[in-house]
Design a protein around this motif. Structure first.
Motif, PDB file in Angstrom:
ATOM      1  N   ASN A 262      29.173 -15.660  23.773  1.00 53.82           N
ATOM      2  CA  ASN A 262      29.257 -15.567  25.233  1.00 53.82           C
ATOM      3  C   ASN A 262      29.188 -14.120  25.702  1.00 53.82           C
ATOM      4  OD1 ASN A 262      29.579 -18.174  26.695  1.00 53.82           O
ATOM      5  ND2 ASN A 262      31.237 -18.485  25.237  1.00 53.82           N
TER       6      ASN A 262
ATOM      7  N   THR B  11      25.631 -12.691  25.764  1.00 56.79           N
ATOM      8  CA  THR B  11      24.730 -13.142  26.838  1.00 56.79           C
ATOM      9  C   THR B  11      24.759 -12.200  28.037  1.00 56.79           C
ATOM     10  OG1 THR B  11      26.436 -14.601  27.806  1.00 56.79           O
ATOM     11  CG2 THR B  11      24.948 -15.564  26.158  1.00 56.79           C
TER      12      THR B  11
ATOM     13  N   GLU C  20      18.480 -14.063  25.035  1.00 50.94           N
ATOM     14  CA  GLU C  20      18.784 -15.338  24.389  1.00 50.94           C
ATOM     15  C   GLU C  20      19.702 -15.091  23.197  1.00 50.94           C
ATOM     16  OE1 GLU C  20      16.617 -18.838  21.745  1.00 50.94           O
ATOM     17  OE2 GLU C  20      15.411 -17.636  23.131  1.00 50.94           O
TER      18      GLU C  20
ATOM     19  N   ASN D  54      26.772 -22.360  28.534  1.00 47.97           N
ATOM     20  CA  ASN D  54      26.047 -21.116  28.806  1.00 47.97           C
ATOM     21  C   ASN D  54      24.557 -21.340  28.553  1.00 47.97           C
ATOM     22  OD1 ASN D  54      24.968 -18.442  28.718  1.00 47.97           O
ATOM     23  ND2 ASN D  54      27.011 -17.651  28.295  1.00 47.97           N
TER      24      ASN D  54
ATOM     25  N   LYS E 169      22.132 -19.425  28.330  1.00 45.60           N
ATOM     26  CA  LYS E 169      21.440 -18.449  27.483  1.00 45.60           C
ATOM     27  C   LYS E 169      21.642 -18.729  25.987  1.00 45.60           C
ATOM     28  CE  LYS E 169      20.948 -14.148  30.122  1.00 45.60           C
ATOM     29  NZ  LYS E 169      21.272 -12.704  30.076  1.00 45.60           N
ATOM     30  N   ILE E 170      22.562 -19.639  25.663  1.00 46.92           N
ATOM     31  CA  ILE E 170      22.889 -19.909  24.263  1.00 46.92           C
ATOM     32  C   ILE E 170      22.125 -21.122  23.759  1.00 46.92           C
ATOM     33  CG2 ILE E 170      24.725 -20.590  22.664  1.00 46.92           C
ATOM     34  CD1 ILE E 170      26.653 -18.916  24.278  1.00 46.92           C
TER      35      ILE E 170
END
Length: 315
Positions: free
Chosen positions: A159, A162, A167, A190, A192-193
Motif C-alpha cells: 500500500n 502505491t 503498479e 487498492n 494499483k495493486i
C-alpha cells in the motif's frame, strides 16, 4: 575493564558511541561481520535529516564512525560468541579479541532482513532489489514494482509503494495470505495493486545494471514465467541478531529483546538495547539513532548511580 561496551555499528550503536565518547566514557565498540549494519546495503539515503541532497548509506555510516572516533570511541572487529550477565562486571567472549569485561553493555546488533536466497538477489540489492519500502519507495516513482510476501508487513509496504509506483504486484507462493483480514482488504481495495498468488520466485533477472524482472514458477502447472518489473521488494520478515543472547536476556517469541516501555533497559540492570534489535515496528535509521542516544544516556546514568552508591557505601 571497560566502562561500556557497545555491540554493533549501525545507526543505533554509532549514535550511542558518539554520546558516550563525548561524555568521556571511552566506549569500546565491537564491529561484527557487517560493520555499518543494513545501511551499508543501501545506495542512497534521502530520509535522514540534515542531508537535503541525500547521502550514500555506507558514507553516512562512515561519517558516524569518524565522529565517534573523534571523541574517543575505540573500535575493534570481532564476533561475540557468549555473554555472561549474571553478575557484574559482565563477561564477553569475542572471537578475535578473547575475553572482555565491562561494567555496562549496550546491545545494538540489529536485525537482518530475511531473503529469498534465489539467484540474482544478493548481487542486486541496491540495484532494484530492496528490503525496505519506506527507505527506497521514492526511487520508483511512476515505475512498476513487485513485492514478495504474504504477511501484514508485505500488505502494508505494498500500500505504501502505491504512493509512488504506477503498479504494485504482490507475489506470494501460496493461494492464501498470512496477513490479517483488515490488511488484506486494504490491499485488495487498492486499484494499483495486482496479484500473482501461488507462484514461487525462482530468480531475479538483471540487465547487469538494474533489475528487469522476476522469474516465478506456477505451483500448480510447474511452468515458469517472467514478471517484468523495475524493482523487487522482499517483505518476508526480519530476524533479530540475538541468537547469542538466548537464555541471557528477556526476548519475545521472535527473538527481539524486551525493554522497559519508553526506555532501553533490559531485564538485567546495566544492559541496554537499542535499534532494530528491540524494534520490529519502525526499523528506520533515524529511530534507531534516537534509541542509540537513549541507551547511551541510560548507560551513563546507570554508571553514575553505581559510582555514587560505591562512594556512599565507603563512608
Amino acid at each position: 575493564m571497560e566502562k561500556v561496551i557497545i555491540l554493533g555499528t549501525g545507526p543505533a550503536g554509532l549514535t550511542a558511541a558518539v554520546y558516550l565518547a563525548r561524555a568521556n566514557m571511552e566506549p569500546l565498540v565491537i564491529e561484527g561481520p557487517e560493520p555499518g549494519g543494513q545501511l551499508t546495503l543501501t545506495t542512497e539515503v534521502e530520509n535522514f535529516p540534515g542531508f537535503p541532497d541525500g547521502i550514500m548509506g555506507p558514507e553516512l555510516m562512515d561519517n558516524m564512525k569518524k565522529q565517534a572516533e573523534r571523541f574517543g570511541a575505540t573500535f575493534k572487529r570481532g564476533w561475540v560468541t557468549d555473554v555472561q550477565v549474571e553478575q557484574r562486571p559482565f563477561q564477553l567472549s569475542v572471537d578475535g579479541l578473547g575475553e572482555l569485561e565491562t561494567q555496562s553493555l549496550i546491545v545494538s546488533t540489529g536485525a537482518s532482513a530475511k531473503l529469498l536466497e534465489i539467484p540474482g538477489e544478493k548481487e542486486n540489492i541496491g540495484k532494484g532489489v530492496s528490503t525496505c519500502a519506506t527507505c527506497d519507495g521514492f526511487f520508483f516513482r511512476g515505475k512498476k514494482v513487485v513485492i514478495v510476501g504474504g504477511g501484514d508487513s508485505a500488505m502494508e509496504e505494498a500500500n505504501f509503494l502505491t504512493k509512488f509506483a504506477s503498479e504494485v504486484q504482490i507475489v506470494h507462493r501460496r493461494n492464501e495470505l498470512r496477513a490479517s483480514k483488515i490488511m488484506q482488504d486494504r490491499a485488495r481495495d487498492n486499484e494499483k495493486i495486482t496479484w500473482a498468488l501461488n507462484k514461487t520466485p525462482v530468480e531475479m533477472v538483471s540487465d547487469g545494471m538494474k533489475i528487469s524482472g522476476l522469474k516465478v514458477k506456477d505451483n500448480d502447472k510447474g511452468e515458469e514465467e517472467l514478471i517484468e518489473t523495475d524493482g523487487i521488494f522482499v517483505a518476508i520478515g526480519h530476524n533479530p541478531n540475538t541468537e547469542f543472547l538466548k537464555g541471557k536476556l528477556d526476548m519475545d517469541e521472535k527473538g527481539y529483546l524486551l525493554v522497559e516501555p519508553g526506555m532501553t533497559d533490559t531485564n538485567i540492570p546495566g544492559v541496554f538495547a537499542c535499534g532494530d534489535v528491540q524494534d520490529q515496528k519502525y526499523r528506520q535509521a533515524i529511530t534507531a539513532a534516537g534509541t542509540g542516544c537513549m541507551a547511551a544516556m541510560d548507560s551513563e546514568r546507570f554508571l553514575e548511580g553505581e559510582a555514587v552508591k560505591d562512594w556512599s557505601q565507603s563512608l
